[in-house]
Scaffold this active site. Structure first.
Site, PDB file in Angstrom:
ATOM      1  N   TYR B  76      10.014   3.949  27.785  1.00 58.51           N
ATOM      2  CA  TYR B  76       9.920   3.151  29.016  1.00 58.51           C
ATOM      3  C   TYR B  76       8.617   3.527  29.708  1.00 58.51           C
ATOM      4  O   TYR B  76       8.290   4.714  29.809  1.00 58.51           O
ATOM      5  CB  TYR B  76      11.123   3.440  29.911  1.00 58.51           C
ATOM      6  CG  TYR B  76      11.465   2.331  30.870  1.00 58.51           C
ATOM      7  CD1 TYR B  76      12.131   1.194  30.430  1.00 58.51           C
ATOM      8  CD2 TYR B  76      11.125   2.411  32.217  1.00 58.51           C
ATOM      9  CE1 TYR B  76      12.462   0.167  31.305  1.00 58.51           C
ATOM     10  CE2 TYR B  76      11.455   1.388  33.096  1.00 58.51           C
ATOM     11  CZ  TYR B  76      12.121   0.269  32.639  1.00 58.51           C
ATOM     12  OH  TYR B  76      12.448  -0.744  33.511  1.00 58.51           O
ATOM     13  N   THR B 177      26.746 -12.453  28.974  1.00 57.42           N
ATOM     14  CA  THR B 177      27.819 -11.483  29.240  1.00 57.42           C
ATOM     15  C   THR B 177      27.285 -10.165  29.792  1.00 57.42           C
ATOM     16  O   THR B 177      28.053  -9.307  30.198  1.00 57.42           O
ATOM     17  CB  THR B 177      28.621 -11.179  27.957  1.00 57.42           C
ATOM     18  OG1 THR B 177      27.707 -10.694  26.976  1.00 57.42           O
ATOM     19  CG2 THR B 177      29.316 -12.426  27.428  1.00 57.42           C
ATOM     20  N   ILE B 179      25.483  -7.613  32.476  1.00 53.18           N
ATOM     21  CA  ILE B 179      25.787  -7.534  33.910  1.00 53.18           C
ATOM     22  C   ILE B 179      24.856  -8.430  34.704  1.00 53.18           C
ATOM     23  O   ILE B 179      25.282  -9.149  35.605  1.00 53.18           O
ATOM     24  CB  ILE B 179      25.722  -6.068  34.404  1.00 53.18           C
ATOM     25  CG1 ILE B 179      26.837  -5.294  33.697  1.00 53.18           C
ATOM     26  CG2 ILE B 179      25.879  -6.010  35.920  1.00 53.18           C
ATOM     27  CD1 ILE B 179      27.431  -4.176  34.445  1.00 53.18           C
ATOM     28  N   VAL B 180      23.567  -8.422  34.344  1.00 54.90           N
ATOM     29  CA  VAL B 180      22.663  -9.352  35.034  1.00 54.90           C
ATOM     30  C   VAL B 180      23.158 -10.780  34.823  1.00 54.90           C
ATOM     31  O   VAL B 180      23.197 -11.587  35.763  1.00 54.90           O
ATOM     32  CB  VAL B 180      21.211  -9.203  34.531  1.00 54.90           C
ATOM     33  CG1 VAL B 180      20.335 -10.317  35.094  1.00 54.90           C
ATOM     34  CG2 VAL B 180      20.638  -7.846  34.936  1.00 54.90           C
TER      35      VAL B 180
END
Lengths: 357, 357
Positions: B76, B177, B179-180
């Site tokens: 990241y 599906t 969460i966002v």
């Protein structure tokens, strides 16, 4: 023998139209979609009467653009109806005659182009409403007047429509040897914008690199030269580009993306490799790269006509000053099959084909 | 025995700090990048003195987000320095003690979240400057307060930052599906926006479809249902969407693009399939599709703090009203290895893992 008496309505019609008709015209037309060198044929069209505000133009020259090919093949979204479609979309001609109520300052002999371009420039005489025609300077080579809209205007708009560029900024493009690519280099130079250019690997790429540098290219790389992790190390003193132009797709688009700075934009206006554009997710999320598209069509809407004509005059001014040039081959209209074959790449790499009528 | 005499400077320091120290903390830290369930370890950290404007927070709950995993893996772009990095980025805690010069209206017992989120929420006590903490309502389940920033805020911003949407408009998304994705459906519904949702084919997809429809999804398709030429025929009365959200890439992104209307925008915010986004040239040129990216990071800048906090309050308000919900599993901090394994997908499909301290 005295002419037969006509009914009164026809007499009026005849008075109105019979005095002004176009000469017979030779046209290149097609009745079905297919390979242009198969489906196009020359045909004679009888004289056409001029309406009050029509202008009859004797065509001087018209190019064969890739979009003309695609229209004939039936794969271009905007194309003339069949059967009896005439090829061609841009070109230059000379005013031959004007209808009695024409208000535009057009005189026989003036050079005019259809602006916005319109279907059917591959014919010797065209009769259309005066609003179609834009008078252009006639002190430039006719092949430039014939080709000023589709390619140079694309280059000019792409430099202006997406990212605000300032002198000293850089852009990156692939397909740099294309006519749009050559125009981008020269128009950028006029505005102090630096260009990073990507070309494909081929025999004679040294020559192509030199040609582009003579036009003003700052850097020219072949695709294989960019087969490395950190292409930005090649930038030297040039700033990272905020804008890129892609007319190739596939690997050449991926290489272009590697040059873009954080938040940069790649504009796609062609897909010469016939490969899609493939982008790693991280470019969108972490590099904030935007991908857009450009289609000159939206500059062809009626509300943009005046702007387009102003830009065309500007571009032909640059041609006149020697600041905008690109290679073309003028070829007689009668040899249209050869011109099409060359445009289709059947005779190896060839300059842009422009038919001379 | 009397304490030894300290030099005057140390005496002052001692007066200033010794009265307020955090309790000892238990932290999850890593000294090198790697697989989270390999490199993370629990450690005890001795008490930390509070500065005048520091607030000591006893953490209640913190989620394991994919970006937390990626930080630990070292992939990241924004991540804490090694060695001694503490995992986690968002979470909720309870004010334990405040420094003597704290001006924010924070009292022991108040619920606070780090806003913008900051590194190291996977620990039992955190001492940070008062400006880090945002007081939130405590009448929602703690797992929502712990997770309100990274996912729901992404959904909210994406609905606002790219295309002006009006009630009745539609958007399309894949990975629905996630969460966002679930937040997008519910936030869109609150604003009268219709949603077209794409999910992957899997056992139990009927159940997933029903769940999303219960959240307010207008249409839900599996990828295989969209393996057809004219997906727009499936729209029924829904308008063609001008905006799409892609968190999958690969085929799921291509399917999403097929739904977009002329001039539409696809926003990429994730790449769950680990496949790139592939786009035919014609989408850019003739459909005028734009591709953008979203990264919540830019909403974490200091100039956006107030806006972000206002949005977080709004989102927690929706949670309180029952208008925003998503599935989570609270798991004791001591079982962090199991939680990580679940978050890494080693136990099949699992709800979002939230560690409870």
């Amino acid at each position: 023998m005295a002419p037969p008496l006509l009914p009164p309505t026809l007499q009026i019609l005849r008075r109105r139209f019979s005095s002004l008709v176009s000469p017979p015209s030779k046209v290149l037309l097609y009745d079905e979609h297919g390979a242009p060198d198969q489906v196009l044929r020359a045909a004679d069209v009888p004289p056409v009467p001029l309406g009050d505000r029509d202008v009859c133009v004797r065509m001087l020259a018209a190019p064969i653009n890739p979009s003309d090919i695609n229209r004939i093949e039936g794969v271009y979204p905007v194309r003339p109806p069949l059967p009896g479609a005439v090829g061609g979309y841009e070109g230059v001609g000379q005013v031959h005659a004007v209808g009695p109520a024409v208000t535009a300052p057009l005189c026989p002999g003036d050079w005019v182009i259809p602006s916005p371009p319109s279907f059917g420039t591959w014919q010797t005489y065209i009769v259309k409403h005066e609003s179609v025609w834009h008078k252009v300077r006639n002190d430039v080579p006719m092949e430039y007047a014939a080709t000023v809209t589709v390619n140079p205007l694309t280059a000019l708009r792409m430099l202006q429509d997406f990212v605000k560029l300032n002198p000293g900024d850089a852009i990156v493009q692939n397909g740099a040897t294309s006519i749009v690519g050559q125009c981008v280099i020269q128009l950028a130079k006029v505005h102090g914008i630096r260009t990073i250019n990507i070309i494909r690997d081929r025999r004679g790429s040294e020559e192509a690199i030199n040609k582009l540098k003579q036009l003003g290219a700052d850097e020219v790389f072949t695709e294989s030269q960019l087969d490395m992790k950190n292409v930005k190390s090649l930038l030297g003193a040039l700033p990272e580009p905020a804008l890129g132009f892609n007319c190739v797709g596939g690997n050449a688009a991926s290489l272009l993306l590697k040059f873009l700075r954080q938040g940069g934009t790649m504009v796609t206006y062609g897909g010469m490799s016939k490969r899609p554009v493939t982008v790693p997710t991280s470019y969108f999320i972490f590099k904030d790269i935007s991908l857009r598209g450009f289609w000159l069509q939206k500059w062809m809407n009626s509300d943009k006509v005046e702007d387009s004509r102003t830009m065309i005059d500007y571009l032909l001014g640059l041609v006149h000053e020697g600041k905008l040039k690109y290679e073309m081959e003028l070829i007689p209209f009668s040899e249209f099959i050869l011109a099409l074959e060359k445009a289709l790449g059947k005779h190896g790499s060839q300059p842009k084909q422009v038919m001379r009528f």
